[in-house]
Design a protein around this motif. Structure first.
Motif, PDB file in Angstrom:
ATOM      1  N   PRO A 179      -4.986  18.710  14.642  1.00  0.00           N
ATOM      2  CA  PRO A 179      -3.581  18.631  14.199  1.00  0.00           C
ATOM      3  C   PRO A 179      -3.325  19.486  12.963  1.00  0.00           C
ATOM      4  O   PRO A 179      -4.158  19.546  12.056  1.00  0.00           O
ATOM      5  N   LYS A 180      -2.184  20.120  12.936  1.00  0.00           N
ATOM      6  CA  LYS A 180      -1.825  20.933  11.776  1.00  0.00           C
ATOM      7  C   LYS A 180      -1.380  20.065  10.608  1.00  0.00           C
ATOM      8  O   LYS A 180      -1.589  20.416   9.450  1.00  0.00           O
ATOM      9  N   ASP A 181      -0.754  18.953  10.923  1.00  0.00           N
ATOM     10  CA  ASP A 181      -0.302  18.038   9.877  1.00  0.00           C
ATOM     11  C   ASP A 181      -1.281  16.864   9.807  1.00  0.00           C
ATOM     12  O   ASP A 181      -1.336  16.037  10.714  1.00  0.00           O
ATOM     13  N   MET A 182      -2.058  16.816   8.730  1.00  0.00           N
ATOM     14  CA  MET A 182      -3.078  15.775   8.568  1.00  0.00           C
ATOM     15  C   MET A 182      -2.600  14.609   7.707  1.00  0.00           C
ATOM     16  O   MET A 182      -3.374  13.717   7.400  1.00  0.00           O
ATOM     17  N   ASN A 183      -1.332  14.608   7.324  1.00  0.00           N
ATOM     18  CA  ASN A 183      -0.880  13.598   6.376  1.00  0.00           C
ATOM     19  C   ASN A 183      -1.100  12.172   6.864  1.00  0.00           C
ATOM     20  O   ASN A 183      -1.662  11.333   6.157  1.00  0.00           O
ATOM     21  N   LYS A 184      -0.658  11.857   8.069  1.00  0.00           N
ATOM     22  CA  LYS A 184      -0.804  10.496   8.578  1.00  0.00           C
ATOM     23  C   LYS A 184      -2.281  10.145   8.774  1.00  0.00           C
ATOM     24  O   LYS A 184      -2.707   9.023   8.481  1.00  0.00           O
ATOM     25  N   LEU A 185      -3.047  11.103   9.276  1.00  0.00           N
ATOM     26  CA  LEU A 185      -4.469  10.844   9.478  1.00  0.00           C
ATOM     27  C   LEU A 185      -5.184  10.660   8.148  1.00  0.00           C
ATOM     28  O   LEU A 185      -6.076   9.821   8.016  1.00  0.00           O
ATOM     29  N   ASN A 186      -4.801  11.428   7.146  1.00  0.00           N
ATOM     30  CA  ASN A 186      -5.393  11.262   5.819  1.00  0.00           C
ATOM     31  C   ASN A 186      -5.088   9.876   5.255  1.00  0.00           C
ATOM     32  O   ASN A 186      -5.930   9.256   4.594  1.00  0.00           O
ATOM     33  N   GLU A 187      -3.890   9.389   5.509  1.00  0.00           N
ATOM     34  CA  GLU A 187      -3.544   8.045   5.058  1.00  0.00           C
ATOM     35  C   GLU A 187      -4.429   7.002   5.745  1.00  0.00           C
ATOM     36  O   GLU A 187      -4.912   6.065   5.106  1.00  0.00           O
ATOM     37  N   GLN A 188      -4.644   7.168   7.047  1.00  0.00           N
ATOM     38  CA  GLN A 188      -5.497   6.232   7.775  1.00  0.00           C
ATOM     39  C   GLN A 188      -6.933   6.286   7.262  1.00  0.00           C
ATOM     40  O   GLN A 188      -7.584   5.249   7.057  1.00  0.00           O
ATOM     41  N   LEU A 189      -7.427   7.500   7.054  1.00  0.00           N
ATOM     42  CA  LEU A 189      -8.792   7.657   6.555  1.00  0.00           C
ATOM     43  C   LEU A 189      -8.941   7.010   5.174  1.00  0.00           C
ATOM     44  O   LEU A 189      -9.935   6.327   4.896  1.00  0.00           O
ATOM     45  N   SER A 190      -7.964   7.229   4.322  1.00  0.00           N
ATOM     46  CA  SER A 190      -8.027   6.661   2.977  1.00  0.00           C
ATOM     47  C   SER A 190      -7.970   5.139   3.016  1.00  0.00           C
ATOM     48  O   SER A 190      -8.640   4.458   2.246  1.00  0.00           O
ATOM     49  N   LEU A 191      -7.167   4.604   3.927  1.00  0.00           N
ATOM     50  CA  LEU A 191      -7.035   3.156   4.018  1.00  0.00           C
ATOM     51  C   LEU A 191      -8.344   2.508   4.467  1.00  0.00           C
ATOM     52  O   LEU A 191      -8.812   1.544   3.854  1.00  0.00           O
ATOM     53  N   TYR A 192      -8.970   3.049   5.524  1.00  0.00           N
ATOM     54  CA  TYR A 192     -10.230   2.472   5.988  1.00  0.00           C
ATOM     55  C   TYR A 192     -11.350   2.693   4.968  1.00  0.00           C
ATOM     56  O   TYR A 192     -12.245   1.857   4.821  1.00  0.00           O
ATOM     57  N   THR A 193     -11.275   3.814   4.257  1.00  0.00           N
ATOM     58  CA  THR A 193     -12.241   4.047   3.181  1.00  0.00           C
ATOM     59  C   THR A 193     -12.093   2.978   2.106  1.00  0.00           C
ATOM     60  O   THR A 193     -13.089   2.448   1.593  1.00  0.00           O
ATOM     61  N   TRP A 194     -10.847   2.648   1.765  1.00  0.00           N
ATOM     62  CA  TRP A 194     -10.599   1.609   0.765  1.00  0.00           C
ATOM     63  C   TRP A 194     -11.133   0.256   1.225  1.00  0.00           C
ATOM     64  O   TRP A 194     -11.745  -0.477   0.439  1.00  0.00           O
ATOM     65  N   PHE A 195     -10.925  -0.089   2.490  1.00  0.00           N
ATOM     66  CA  PHE A 195     -11.451  -1.352   3.006  1.00  0.00           C
ATOM     67  C   PHE A 195     -12.976  -1.410   2.858  1.00  0.00           C
ATOM     68  O   PHE A 195     -13.544  -2.427   2.455  1.00  0.00           O
ATOM     69  N   ILE A 196     -13.649  -0.312   3.179  1.00  0.00           N
ATOM     70  CA  ILE A 196     -15.114  -0.279   3.098  1.00  0.00           C
ATOM     71  C   ILE A 196     -15.573  -0.343   1.643  1.00  0.00           C
ATOM     72  O   ILE A 196     -16.523  -1.060   1.312  1.00  0.00           O
ATOM     73  N   ASP A 197     -14.903   0.387   0.757  1.00  0.00           N
ATOM     74  CA  ASP A 197     -15.262   0.334  -0.668  1.00  0.00           C
ATOM     75  C   ASP A 197     -15.067  -1.069  -1.228  1.00  0.00           C
ATOM     76  O   ASP A 197     -15.850  -1.540  -2.060  1.00  0.00           O
ATOM     77  N   ARG A 198     -14.020  -1.730  -0.791  1.00  0.00           N
ATOM     78  CA  ARG A 198     -13.744  -3.087  -1.237  1.00  0.00           C
ATOM     79  C   ARG A 198     -14.882  -4.032  -0.835  1.00  0.00           C
ATOM     80  O   ARG A 198     -15.308  -4.889  -1.610  1.00  0.00           O
ATOM     81  N   TYR A 226       0.849  -1.185   0.000  1.00  0.00           N
ATOM     82  CA  TYR A 226       0.000   0.000   0.000  1.00  0.00           C
ATOM     83  C   TYR A 226       0.885   1.236   0.000  1.00  0.00           C
ATOM     84  O   TYR A 226       1.739   1.401   0.875  1.00  0.00           O
ATOM     85  N   TYR A 227       0.708   2.095  -0.986  1.00  0.00           N
ATOM     86  CA  TYR A 227       1.506   3.308  -1.057  1.00  0.00           C
ATOM     87  C   TYR A 227       0.745   4.470  -0.445  1.00  0.00           C
ATOM     88  O   TYR A 227      -0.388   4.758  -0.812  1.00  0.00           O
ATOM     89  N   GLY A 228       1.391   5.138   0.508  1.00  0.00           N
ATOM     90  CA  GLY A 228       0.757   6.273   1.157  1.00  0.00           C
ATOM     91  C   GLY A 228       0.931   7.524   0.327  1.00  0.00           C
ATOM     92  O   GLY A 228       0.994   7.481  -0.894  1.00  0.00           O
ATOM     93  N   LEU A 229       1.075   8.658   1.009  1.00  0.00           N
ATOM     94  CA  LEU A 229       1.201   9.910   0.284  1.00  0.00           C
ATOM     95  C   LEU A 229       2.519   9.984  -0.484  1.00  0.00           C
ATOM     96  O   LEU A 229       2.659  10.756  -1.414  1.00  0.00           O
ATOM     97  N   SER A 230       3.487   9.171  -0.083  1.00  0.00           N
ATOM     98  CA  SER A 230       4.772   9.143  -0.781  1.00  0.00           C
ATOM     99  C   SER A 230       5.131   7.717  -1.163  1.00  0.00           C
ATOM    100  O   SER A 230       5.105   6.834  -0.314  1.00  0.00           O
ATOM    101  N   PRO A 231       5.472   7.450  -2.417  1.00  0.00           N
ATOM    102  CA  PRO A 231       5.885   6.095  -2.828  1.00  0.00           C
ATOM    103  C   PRO A 231       7.140   5.625  -2.110  1.00  0.00           C
ATOM    104  O   PRO A 231       7.481   4.459  -2.134  1.00  0.00           O
ATOM    105  N   ASP A 232       7.852   6.563  -1.471  1.00  0.00           N
ATOM    106  CA  ASP A 232       9.065   6.200  -0.744  1.00  0.00           C
ATOM    107  C   ASP A 232       8.753   5.535   0.592  1.00  0.00           C
ATOM    108  O   ASP A 232       9.653   5.034   1.263  1.00  0.00           O
ATOM    109  N   ARG A 233       7.477   5.535   0.990  1.00  0.00           N
ATOM    110  CA  ARG A 233       7.112   4.959   2.283  1.00  0.00           C
ATOM    111  C   ARG A 233       6.013   3.911   2.099  1.00  0.00           C
ATOM    112  O   ARG A 233       4.891   4.082   2.571  1.00  0.00           O
TER     113      ARG A 233
END
Length: 245
Positions: A88-107, A25-32
């Motif tokens: 939080p000012k930095d939503m990057n990690k939370l956005n990744e979590q939200l997107s991941l659980y959204t993907w599970f539900i869509d699946r 699973y690639y998050g906001l950066s393909p490097d991670r």
């Protein structure tokens, strides 16, 4: 999540898979990249796509989550509560979590709707089922935390009510084969919408397929609402619906 949509995991598992399938699973950066194991889809076509009721019961703590979808909704509750309380000012990690659980539900939604028959010209909803669940939970969390606040309680109740009604309209239309769901989160530049602002794409409504429906005409904007964006703290349609205050 509202502005950045991580790429979905590659190589969806087949229905016949007997063993868990490994994904990267690639998050906001393909490097991670984050590797994890995903079991076969749990949902089956013989169970209808859930409406808002079971998600609301889980949000209220009245029911323990018994499916992948409902467990995802419970995770949304914790994430959204953290967003509201910590801002939080930095939503990057939370956005990744939200997107991941959204993907599970869509699946899982694909599993529920696999046998639904669609016409060739059936419209595509601007938002995915998982995105509707995510924002329904956000509206519930806002209402639960601010229901006794005279500045926000009434508006939060109205917006939650709109989302419940719209979510149920979405589910009814999908079950009937009148509306298709995107399989995954799309690019807003291509017409995808998050937060969900309407059940039907522009130019469509339930009246398009059912002339007996009263009070709604194609392209009228029915099913739109003032929605706030927790990552920005601004209303999406300029009506003052600040979600973080």
């Amino acid at each position: 999540m509202p502005d950045d949509h991580p790429a979905a995991p590659s190589d969806r598992p087949t229905e016949a898979a007997d063993r868990p399938v490994h994904h990267v699973y690639y998050g906001l950066s393909p490097d991670r990249p984050a590797a994890f194991t995903v079991p076969p889809v749990e949902a089956t076509p013989d169970t209808p796509l859930p409406d808002a009721a079971p998600f609301l019961r889980v949000c209220a703590g009245a029911e323990e989550p018994s499916t992948v979808m409902l467990r995802g909704a419970r995770e949304f509750v914790g994430i959204w509560r953290h967003v509201y309380e910590q801002r939080p000012k930095d939503m990057n990690k939370l956005n990744e979590q939200l997107s991941l659980y959204t993907w599970f539900i869509d699946r899982e939604a694909v599993g529920h709707t696999k046998d639904v028959v669609y016409q060739e010209d059936t419209p595509l909803s601007p938002s995915t089922y998982g995105q509707w669940v995510a924002w329904l939970v956000w509206k519930y969390v806002l209402y639960a935390l601010r229901q006794h606040d005279p500045e926000h309680g009434e508006r939060d109740a109205a917006e939650l009510s709109w989302y419940i009604q719209s979510f149920d309209e979405l589910v009814t239309a999908v079950r009937a084969g009148q509306l298709r769901l995107p399989d995954e989160q799309g690019d807003e530049a291509d017409g995808a919408e998050f937060p969900p602002r309407r059940v039907w794409p522009e130019g469509y409504s339930a009246a398009t397929d059912d002339e007996s429906r009263s009070g709604v005409t194609p392209g009228s904007g029915a099913g739109e609402s003032s929605v706030g964006n927790p990552a920005t703290g601004h209303s999406d349609n300029g009506s003052g619906g600040d979600s973080a205050q």
